[in-house]
Design a protein around this motif. Sequence first.
Motif, PDB file in Angstrom:
ATOM      1  N   GLY A 124       0.836  -1.203  -0.099  1.00 59.95           N
ATOM      2  CA  GLY A 124      -0.007   0.098   0.035  1.00 59.95           C
ATOM      3  C   GLY A 124       1.000   1.273  -0.044  1.00 59.95           C
ATOM      4  O   GLY A 124       0.194   2.289  -0.032  1.00 59.95           O
ATOM      5  N   SER A 125       2.244   0.971   0.046  1.00 61.24           N
ATOM      6  CA  SER A 125       2.975   2.230   0.122  1.00 61.24           C
ATOM      7  C   SER A 125       3.498   2.754  -1.495  1.00 61.24           C
ATOM      8  O   SER A 125       4.127   1.906  -2.001  1.00 61.24           O
ATOM      9  CB  SER A 125       4.214   1.688   0.869  1.00 61.24           C
ATOM     10  OG  SER A 125       5.373   2.311   0.425  1.00 61.24           O
ATOM     11  N   LEU A 126       3.476   3.942  -1.591  1.00 58.42           N
ATOM     12  CA  LEU A 126       3.965   4.447  -2.715  1.00 58.42           C
ATOM     13  C   LEU A 126       5.501   4.316  -2.857  1.00 58.42           C
ATOM     14  O   LEU A 126       6.227   4.102  -4.066  1.00 58.42           O
ATOM     15  CB  LEU A 126       3.755   5.901  -2.912  1.00 58.42           C
ATOM     16  CG  LEU A 126       2.267   6.435  -3.354  1.00 58.42           C
ATOM     17  CD1 LEU A 126       1.987   7.810  -3.352  1.00 58.42           C
ATOM     18  CD2 LEU A 126       1.700   5.807  -4.415  1.00 58.42           C
ATOM     19  N   ARG A 127       6.320   4.519  -1.750  1.00 59.25           N
ATOM     20  CA  ARG A 127       7.600   4.182  -1.694  1.00 59.25           C
ATOM     21  C   ARG A 127       8.141   2.852  -1.881  1.00 59.25           C
ATOM     22  O   ARG A 127       9.015   2.824  -2.801  1.00 59.25           O
ATOM     23  CB  ARG A 127       7.987   4.606  -0.323  1.00 59.25           C
ATOM     24  CG  ARG A 127       9.521   4.324  -0.141  1.00 59.25           C
ATOM     25  CD  ARG A 127      10.044   4.554   1.274  1.00 59.25           C
ATOM     26  NE  ARG A 127       9.201   3.427   2.195  1.00 59.25           N
ATOM     27  CZ  ARG A 127       9.554   2.328   2.646  1.00 59.25           C
ATOM     28  NH1 ARG A 127      10.875   1.969   2.087  1.00 59.25           N
ATOM     29  NH2 ARG A 127       8.977   1.723   3.488  1.00 59.25           N
ATOM     30  N   ARG A 128       7.321   1.961  -1.372  1.00 59.58           N
ATOM     31  CA  ARG A 128       7.839   0.554  -1.913  1.00 59.58           C
ATOM     32  C   ARG A 128       7.520   0.222  -3.183  1.00 59.58           C
ATOM     33  O   ARG A 128       8.199  -0.614  -3.900  1.00 59.58           O
ATOM     34  CB  ARG A 128       7.072  -0.347  -0.673  1.00 59.58           C
ATOM     35  CG  ARG A 128       7.467  -0.197   0.586  1.00 59.58           C
ATOM     36  CD  ARG A 128       6.836  -1.193   1.750  1.00 59.58           C
ATOM     37  NE  ARG A 128       7.310  -1.034   2.900  1.00 59.58           N
ATOM     38  CZ  ARG A 128       6.554  -1.421   4.162  1.00 59.58           C
ATOM     39  NH1 ARG A 128       5.161  -1.107   4.081  1.00 59.58           N
ATOM     40  NH2 ARG A 128       6.947  -0.856   5.318  1.00 59.58           N
ATOM     41  N   GLN A 129       6.315   0.607  -3.566  1.00 57.64           N
ATOM     42  CA  GLN A 129       5.993   0.270  -5.109  1.00 57.64           C
ATOM     43  C   GLN A 129       6.947   0.975  -6.077  1.00 57.64           C
ATOM     44  O   GLN A 129       7.447   0.119  -6.970  1.00 57.64           O
ATOM     45  CB  GLN A 129       4.525   1.109  -5.537  1.00 57.64           C
ATOM     46  CG  GLN A 129       3.958   1.073  -6.744  1.00 57.64           C
ATOM     47  CD  GLN A 129       2.740   1.906  -7.132  1.00 57.64           C
ATOM     48  OE1 GLN A 129       1.879   1.794  -6.295  1.00 57.64           O
ATOM     49  NE2 GLN A 129       2.869   2.829  -8.191  1.00 57.64           N
ATOM     50  N   ALA A 130       7.295   2.222  -5.948  1.00 56.38           N
ATOM     51  CA  ALA A 130       8.290   2.684  -6.733  1.00 56.38           C
ATOM     52  C   ALA A 130       9.593   2.086  -6.819  1.00 56.38           C
ATOM     53  O   ALA A 130      10.416   1.652  -7.554  1.00 56.38           O
ATOM     54  CB  ALA A 130       8.424   4.251  -6.418  1.00 56.38           C
ATOM     55  N   MET A 131      10.152   1.689  -5.474  1.00 56.28           N
ATOM     56  CA  MET A 131      11.407   1.202  -5.394  1.00 56.28           C
ATOM     57  C   MET A 131      11.303  -0.278  -6.200  1.00 56.28           C
ATOM     58  O   MET A 131      12.218  -0.753  -6.637  1.00 56.28           O
ATOM     59  CB  MET A 131      11.772   0.969  -3.897  1.00 56.28           C
ATOM     60  CG  MET A 131      12.440   2.559  -3.355  1.00 56.28           C
ATOM     61  SD  MET A 131      12.973   2.421  -1.746  1.00 56.28           S
ATOM     62  CE  MET A 131      13.057   4.171  -1.303  1.00 56.28           C
ATOM     63  N   TRP A 132      10.501  -0.987  -5.729  1.00 56.61           N
ATOM     64  CA  TRP A 132      10.059  -2.268  -6.247  1.00 56.61           C
ATOM     65  C   TRP A 132      10.168  -2.253  -7.704  1.00 56.61           C
ATOM     66  O   TRP A 132      10.882  -2.982  -8.558  1.00 56.61           O
ATOM     67  CB  TRP A 132       9.121  -3.040  -5.795  1.00 56.61           C
ATOM     68  CG  TRP A 132       8.968  -4.440  -6.380  1.00 56.61           C
ATOM     69  CD1 TRP A 132       8.620  -5.010  -7.287  1.00 56.61           C
ATOM     70  CD2 TRP A 132       9.486  -5.605  -5.395  1.00 56.61           C
ATOM     71  NE1 TRP A 132       8.736  -6.358  -7.354  1.00 56.61           N
ATOM     72  CE2 TRP A 132       9.455  -6.501  -6.020  1.00 56.61           C
ATOM     73  CE3 TRP A 132      10.263  -5.591  -4.159  1.00 56.61           C
ATOM     74  CZ2 TRP A 132       9.717  -8.011  -5.684  1.00 56.61           C
ATOM     75  CZ3 TRP A 132      10.639  -6.849  -3.693  1.00 56.61           C
ATOM     76  CH2 TRP A 132      10.630  -7.954  -4.403  1.00 56.61           C
ATOM     77  N   LEU A 133       9.384  -1.294  -8.396  1.00 58.44           N
ATOM     78  CA  LEU A 133       9.216  -1.167  -9.726  1.00 58.44           C
ATOM     79  C   LEU A 133      10.653  -0.730 -10.495  1.00 58.44           C
ATOM     80  O   LEU A 133      10.925  -1.163 -11.581  1.00 58.44           O
ATOM     81  CB  LEU A 133       7.995  -0.496 -10.055  1.00 58.44           C
ATOM     82  CG  LEU A 133       6.788  -0.786 -10.070  1.00 58.44           C
ATOM     83  CD1 LEU A 133       5.847   0.120 -10.400  1.00 58.44           C
ATOM     84  CD2 LEU A 133       6.449  -2.094 -10.800  1.00 58.44           C
ATOM     85  N   ASN A 134      11.299  -0.030  -9.778  1.00 55.43           N
ATOM     86  CA  ASN A 134      12.566   0.330 -10.189  1.00 55.43           C
ATOM     87  C   ASN A 134      13.768  -0.726 -10.475  1.00 55.43           C
ATOM     88  O   ASN A 134      14.501  -0.932 -11.117  1.00 55.43           O
ATOM     89  CB  ASN A 134      13.323   1.518  -9.174  1.00 55.43           C
ATOM     90  CG  ASN A 134      14.733   1.820  -9.380  1.00 55.43           C
ATOM     91  OD1 ASN A 134      15.691   1.395  -9.118  1.00 55.43           O
ATOM     92  ND2 ASN A 134      14.991   3.026 -10.312  1.00 55.43           N
TER      93      ASN A 134
END
Length: 306
Positions: A124-134
Amino acid sequence: MMSKTIRIGTRDSELALWQAHTVEKKLNDLGYKTQIIAVKSQGDIILDKPLYELGITGIFTKTLDIAMLNGDIDIAVHSMKDVPTALPTGIVQAAVLERATTLDILVHKGNLDFLEEKATIATGSLRRQAMWLNKYPNHNVVDLRGNVNTRMQKLTENEWSGAVFAAAGLERINLKPENYINLDWMIPAPAQGAMLVVAMANDEFSRQVLNELNDIDTEVCSHIERQFLKTLEGGCTAPIGALAVFIEDDILFKGVLFSIDGKQKIEIEKTIPMQEWKKLGFYCAKEILENGGAELMKSIKESLKK
């Protein structure tokens, strides 16, 4: 004065109650009387919308803020990373407890083949989402809401390959499973792993009592990280990671800002002498804003409005 019972406000999730009981025990050990008062927060009630859509920073802290301003509780215990960088007028930071692990972990189903392939990861975290997709651009990331127990339950019920959690939360309530990997490449949320206790500014008694629980190292590091966050976002949710750690007499700081899709990344790393900590978060954020961060923050704000 020792006879005043300190009313401790908390959310009613298992993790929040664990945190409140931890503070209660520390206060009881010092000879103070306490009472725990648990309340439901909007963030726990509205589970069908992503956090950033609910439009308020502090969705998990708001209910307790109101209870405190109404005089129903004396102090409140929070996961510090959930607390907005600007506290409501009249409420102050009274203690930061010694920090637990800052690590994010991936809880998975036992087979890691998906890391090489296409996969769906929940957070649910934008931070984790972005880092994962990176790191894994061909993966799909889905929204995952609810308290820690709810999220673990949803992971077992769904076809997802895994979900990202803060290690500290799972460890605190003994929910950390055997199937996990440490995501040591992921920069944590500002103040991840730290617990914050707030009190009313005019409540001398509670503030003096809580001062005895304060951990100065954690206070300094979380201050730097939250200052970095505050300078970057100005109240908007964005994929931001920050970590400050003491290394002997120095402080090492790592900060990062991502685009929501993880494609853009602006990072900073600095080591400074310990005594220069007060404006470190501010200066590092300014540097990121000057290196394309200002434009990136603007586009993040635009895309979250849609």
